[in-house]
Design a protein around this motif. Structure first.
Motif, short mmCIF file in Angstrom:
data_model
loop_
_atom_site.label_atom_id
_atom_site.label_comp_id
_atom_site.label_asym_id
_atom_site.label_seq_id
_atom_site.Cartn_x
_atom_site.Cartn_y
_atom_site.Cartn_z
N GLY A 234 0.78 -1.31 -0.11
CA GLY A 234 -0.03 0.10 0.05
C GLY A 234 0.70 1.40 0.10
N LEU A 235 1.71 1.30 0.96
CA LEU A 235 2.61 2.55 0.97
C LEU A 235 3.29 2.89 -0.19
CD1 LEU A 235 3.52 5.06 2.97
CD2 LEU A 235 5.31 3.49 3.81
N LYS A 238 1.10 4.09 -2.86
CA LYS A 238 0.78 5.77 -2.51
C LYS A 238 1.80 6.70 -2.80
CE LYS A 238 -2.14 8.44 -0.38
NZ LYS A 238 -3.50 8.86 -0.69
N THR A 239 3.12 6.22 -2.91
CA THR A 239 4.28 7.14 -3.16
C THR A 239 4.68 6.94 -4.56
OG1 THR A 239 5.65 5.40 -2.28
CG2 THR A 239 5.10 7.34 -0.75
N ALA A 304 -4.68 0.29 -5.67
CA ALA A 304 -5.22 1.46 -5.90
C ALA A 304 -6.47 1.48 -6.10
CB ALA A 304 -4.63 2.25 -7.24
N TYR A 310 -4.85 4.31 -0.39
CA TYR A 310 -3.71 4.36 -1.12
C TYR A 310 -3.42 4.57 -2.48
CZ TYR A 310 -2.35 1.35 3.06
OH TYR A 310 -2.06 1.10 4.11
N PRO A 312 -2.57 7.28 -5.40
CA PRO A 312 -1.54 7.85 -5.34
C PRO A 312 -1.82 9.34 -5.87
CG PRO A 312 -1.32 6.55 -7.41
CD PRO A 312 -2.43 6.12 -6.40
N PHE A 361 -5.17 11.88 1.59
CA PHE A 361 -6.09 10.85 1.09
C PHE A 361 -6.53 10.96 -0.49
CE2 PHE A 361 -7.06 10.15 5.69
CZ PHE A 361 -6.37 8.98 5.78
#
Length: 392
Positions: A234-235, A238-239, A304, A310, A312, A361
């Motif tokens: 997930g992280l 997200k990035t 996603a 998560y 981006p 978010f």
């Protein structure tokens, strides 16, 4: 606005000018970024309006010399609007399950969006508005019977459940923790806040393990395939947008002013620029190649698509990607001024903290329906304090 306002409060005039100047600085960073990155004028205008509109609204509310009657009308209008939003959300769930209405392309859960029906993130916006307004009613509308105020809070919890907007619970909890932590010098207040949070957390923990309608929370917390920091987790998803923005840096100036308004990870660059491209392309709007890259990545990534937590594309990444660290600094300065000058109590500070957290978010910080409601609540509390002070 200042020339037509009737107020003679020198402190208010000074605060108003401070906020106007800060908005000018923020606009300057957007224009500078647009010049450096060859972004179009429509990008500048739309991006500034999306981000600065709530600050303008706070100025508009606080510069009006409300009478008690006028303030009561504004309050009634806000509360009635929130009730309509809640009732519509509940009605939509019933009608969607019965097959009497369609929320295409959303299902009977994501389609529960209140007055924001079929509008992308409308479910989250609708639930967040309900929570904020009904907390306000519970805390300050003491003339309303307690059982009615409690019923309103129960209604908002029910809306969160039927719309599956778990994010609202998470944001509210985090905002409460941060607010309590800021009271570290006031032992009585921090004990009170943490005690209330502990009771709420205990009740929530019991619900997710004992009530059928809440089991989704426990299941989501146990999703180790999503909630991990490993590659592809997930992280990492997200990035991904941040890494792709950095890949387009061609000059040290990009660190300061980003890749241009509407060119990266915010609401304009992530959604609006494409939705309005048939118009914006004719009047000088610009679209960055990052848009197609990001949506190709999102459409091919199951995480996603599984949770908005998560995704981006989110507001803080958008401000940083579009305007760089100068844009972040200018926007935070605007928020600081509102916190310092217009947040007259902990409820207003709680709202500001929720806005800050929502920015990590999706693009809720750029959604007018949500941000203008938050601005109205902060302005309303400020006006209530002013009227009460003048009465004494």
């Amino acid at each position: 606005m200042l020339s037509t306002a009737r107020t003679k409060d020198r402190r208010l005039v000074s605060r108003t000018w401070s906020l106007i100047i800060a908005m000018g600085i923020f606009l300057g960073t957007i224009v500078f970024s647009a010049i450096v990155n060859n972004a179009g004028i429509p990008n500048v205008i739309i991006n500034f309006m999306m981000l600065a509109e709530p600050f303008m609204f706070i100025l508009a509310i606080t510069c009006v010399d409300f009478t008690v009657e006028g303030l009561n009308k504004l309050r009634r209008w806000l509360i009635i609007s929130a009730i309509i939003n809640l009732v519509l959300a509940i009605a939509q769930k019933i009608l969607l399950l019965a097959g009497r209405i369609s929320a295409h392309p959303y299902n009977e859960t994501d389609g529960v969006q209140g007055v924001f029906f079929i509008s992308g993130a409308g479910g989250y916006i609708s639930a967040a508005v309900s929570v904020s307004v009904f907390i306000y009613c519970f805390l300050y509308q003491k003339q309303v019977p307690l059982w009615i105020r409690i019923l309103g809070l129960i209604g908002t919890i029910y809306q969160i459940q039927i719309a599956d907007t778990k994010q609202v619970i998470l944001v509210s909890g985090l905002a409460w923790i941060i607010l309590a932590s800021s009271k570290i010098q006031n032992i009585r207040k921090i004990v009170m806040y943490l005690s209330c949070f502990g009771l709420a957390l205990g009740a929530f923990w019991w619900l997710i393990h004992n009530v059928a309608g809440f089991e989704a929370y426990a299941q989501w917390m146990n999703r180790s395939d999503i909630n991990n920091n490993e590659a592809g987790g997930g992280l990492d998803v997200k990035t991904e947008g941040i890494r792709r923005v950095l890949a387009y840096y061609r000059s040290p100036l990009n660190w300061l002013v980003g890749l241009g308004p509407g060119h990266t990870l915010g609401r304009l660059g992530g959604w609006t620029i494409n939705d309005m491209w048939s118009i914006l392309s004719l009047v000088g709007g610009t679209k960055h190649p990052l848009y197609d890259e990001m949506w190709s990545f999102i459409n091919s990534n199951w995480i996603a698509w599984s949770t908005t937590l998560y995704v981006p594309l989110f507001s803080w990444a958008g401000i940083w990607g579009d305007q760089g660290w100068l844009g972040i600094a200018a926007y935070l300065y605007l928020g600081f001024l509102v916190w310092h000058y217009f947040c007259i109590d902990d409820f207003c500070r709680f709202l500001m903290l929720t806005i800050f957290i929502y920015g990590f978010f999706l693009t809720q910080m750029e959604e007018p329906g949500f941000m203008l409601t938050m601005a109205m609540l902060i302005g309303l509390r400020w006006q209530e304090h002013r009227v009460r002070t003048l009465a004494h």
